[in-house]
Design an enzyme around this catalytic site. Structure first.
Site, PDB file in Angstrom:
ATOM      1  N   ARG A  34       0.827  -1.198   0.000  1.00 53.46           N
ATOM      2  CA  ARG A  34       0.000   0.000   0.000  1.00 53.46           C
ATOM      3  C   ARG A  34       0.868   1.258   0.000  1.00 53.46           C
ATOM      4  NH1 ARG A  34      -5.189  -0.626  -0.243  1.00 53.46           N
ATOM      5  NH2 ARG A  34      -5.973  -2.733   0.163  1.00 53.46           N
ATOM      6  N   ILE A  36       2.124   4.809   0.976  1.00 51.48           N
ATOM      7  CA  ILE A  36       2.148   5.452   2.290  1.00 51.48           C
ATOM      8  C   ILE A  36       1.278   6.714   2.314  1.00 51.48           C
ATOM      9  CG2 ILE A  36       4.122   7.020   1.977  1.00 51.48           C
ATOM     10  CD1 ILE A  36       5.190   5.924   4.672  1.00 51.48           C
ATOM     11  N   ASN A  97       5.021   6.362 -13.446  1.00 55.24           N
ATOM     12  CA  ASN A  97       5.778   7.570 -13.765  1.00 55.24           C
ATOM     13  C   ASN A  97       7.223   7.212 -14.070  1.00 55.24           C
ATOM     14  OD1 ASN A  97       3.652   9.473 -13.301  1.00 55.24           O
ATOM     15  ND2 ASN A  97       3.891   9.103 -11.105  1.00 55.24           N
ATOM     16  N   GLU A 105       9.250  10.106  -8.346  1.00 58.85           N
ATOM     17  CA  GLU A 105       9.936  10.425  -7.086  1.00 58.85           C
ATOM     18  C   GLU A 105      10.859   9.306  -6.633  1.00 58.85           C
ATOM     19  OE1 GLU A 105       6.979  11.501  -4.221  1.00 58.85           O
ATOM     20  OE2 GLU A 105       6.330  13.232  -5.394  1.00 58.85           O
ATOM     21  N   VAL A 106      10.438   8.083  -6.852  1.00 58.56           N
ATOM     22  CA  VAL A 106      11.237   6.945  -6.389  1.00 58.56           C
ATOM     23  C   VAL A 106      11.811   6.219  -7.614  1.00 58.56           C
ATOM     24  CG1 VAL A 106      11.258   4.809  -5.054  1.00 58.56           C
ATOM     25  CG2 VAL A 106       9.755   6.704  -4.354  1.00 58.56           C
ATOM     26  N   HIS A 110       7.738   1.268 -10.428  1.00 55.01           N
ATOM     27  CA  HIS A 110       6.519   0.934  -9.704  1.00 55.01           C
ATOM     28  C   HIS A 110       5.319   1.300 -10.563  1.00 55.01           C
ATOM     29  CE1 HIS A 110       7.948   4.927  -8.536  1.00 55.01           C
ATOM     30  NE2 HIS A 110       6.687   5.300  -8.411  1.00 55.01           N
ATOM     31  N   HIS A 112       1.408   2.250 -10.055  1.00 54.58           N
ATOM     32  CA  HIS A 112       0.368   2.603  -9.089  1.00 54.58           C
ATOM     33  C   HIS A 112      -0.929   1.945  -9.557  1.00 54.58           C
ATOM     34  CE1 HIS A 112       2.507   6.292  -7.406  1.00 54.58           C
ATOM     35  NE2 HIS A 112       3.151   6.146  -8.551  1.00 54.58           N
TER      36      HIS A 112
HETATM   37  P1  5GP Z   1       6.177   8.320  -7.994  1.00 58.07           P
HETATM   38  O1  5GP Z   1       5.939   9.779  -7.863  1.00 58.07           O
HETATM   39  O2  5GP Z   1       7.643   7.985  -7.968  1.00 58.07           O
HETATM   40  O3  5GP Z   1       5.435   7.713  -9.147  1.00 58.07           O
HETATM   41  O4  5GP Z   1       5.486   7.660  -6.727  1.00 58.07           O
HETATM   42  C1  5GP Z   1       6.158   7.318  -5.559  1.00 58.07           C
HETATM   43  C2  5GP Z   1       5.113   6.866  -4.562  1.00 58.07           C
HETATM   44  O5  5GP Z   1       5.780   6.218  -3.492  1.00 58.07           O
HETATM   45  C3  5GP Z   1       4.296   8.005  -3.961  1.00 58.07           C
HETATM   46  O6  5GP Z   1       2.913   7.778  -4.229  1.00 58.07           O
HETATM   47  C4  5GP Z   1       4.623   7.938  -2.468  1.00 58.07           C
HETATM   48  O7  5GP Z   1       3.525   8.205  -1.637  1.00 58.07           O
HETATM   49  C5  5GP Z   1       5.111   6.502  -2.307  1.00 58.07           C
HETATM   50  N1  5GP Z   1       6.078   6.309  -1.230  1.00 58.07           N
HETATM   51  C6  5GP Z   1       7.189   7.066  -0.978  1.00 58.07           C
HETATM   52  N2  5GP Z   1       7.863   6.579   0.077  1.00 58.07           N
HETATM   53  C7  5GP Z   1       7.160   5.483   0.500  1.00 58.07           C
HETATM   54  C8  5GP Z   1       7.366   4.554   1.561  1.00 58.07           C
HETATM   55  O8  5GP Z   1       8.325   4.623   2.332  1.00 58.07           O
HETATM   56  N3  5GP Z   1       6.449   3.557   1.681  1.00 58.07           N
HETATM   57  C9  5GP Z   1       5.366   3.444   0.842  1.00 58.07           C
HETATM   58  N4  5GP Z   1       4.528   2.425   1.063  1.00 58.07           N
HETATM   59  N5  5GP Z   1       5.151   4.309  -0.173  1.00 58.07           N
HETATM   60  C10 5GP Z   1       6.037   5.317  -0.339  1.00 58.07           C
END
Ligand code: 5GP
Length: 127
Positions: A34, A36, A97, A105-106, A110, A112
């Protein structure tokens, strides 16, 4: 230019068990947990266990076994959430993304899976 994977990214730490997560599904090559900071009533992230930065790299470089496992894991999570339109669910959105313009961001691939209410239009107008 080849992708460079940062092993200190937060999802790598989750995969190593250094940071807890709310696991939905774990398979041989994939992990679903899930988000966060959920942006919908259901918000699950599905990641491959391999060191892939984003989707295009995975699609080109991953093994067939990884790709099959990952794709099936995404389907299985949709099933677990009860959101499959073909099974009476109200639907969902898959989003992945990649890079700067998509505000990734990460830097670990991944997808979503978001669902649970009307998700609106796919993209905001550029501001
Ligand atoms: P991005 O912007 O890279 O597509 O999405 C990164 C997602 O990772 C964001 O929706 C953010 O809330 C989620 N996220 C960031 N850090 C953590 C974490 O430590 N644990 C979990 N479960 N989600 C995270």
């Amino acid at each position: 230019m080849a992708y460079s994977y940062d092993p200190q990214n937060i999802f790598a730490k989750i995969l190593r068990g250094e940071i807890p997560n709310n696991t939905v599904l774990e398979t041989e090559h994939s992990l679903a947990f899930r988000d966060i900071a959920p942006q919908a009533p259901e918000h699950v992230l599905v990641i491959p266990k391999g060191a892939y930065v984003c989707y295009d790299q995975f699609a080109i470089e991953a093994t067939d076994a990884e790709i099959i496992d990952y794709t099936r894991a995404i389907g299985e999570v949709c099933k677990m959430l009860g959101v499959q339109p073909g099974e009476g669910g109200n639907g969902y959105r898959l989003l992945s993304n990649a890079g700067e313009d998509a505000i990734q961001e990460v830097p670990h691939l991944h997808v979503h899976i978001v669902a649970g209410h009307n998700l609106g239009r796919m993209l905001q107008k550029a501001g």
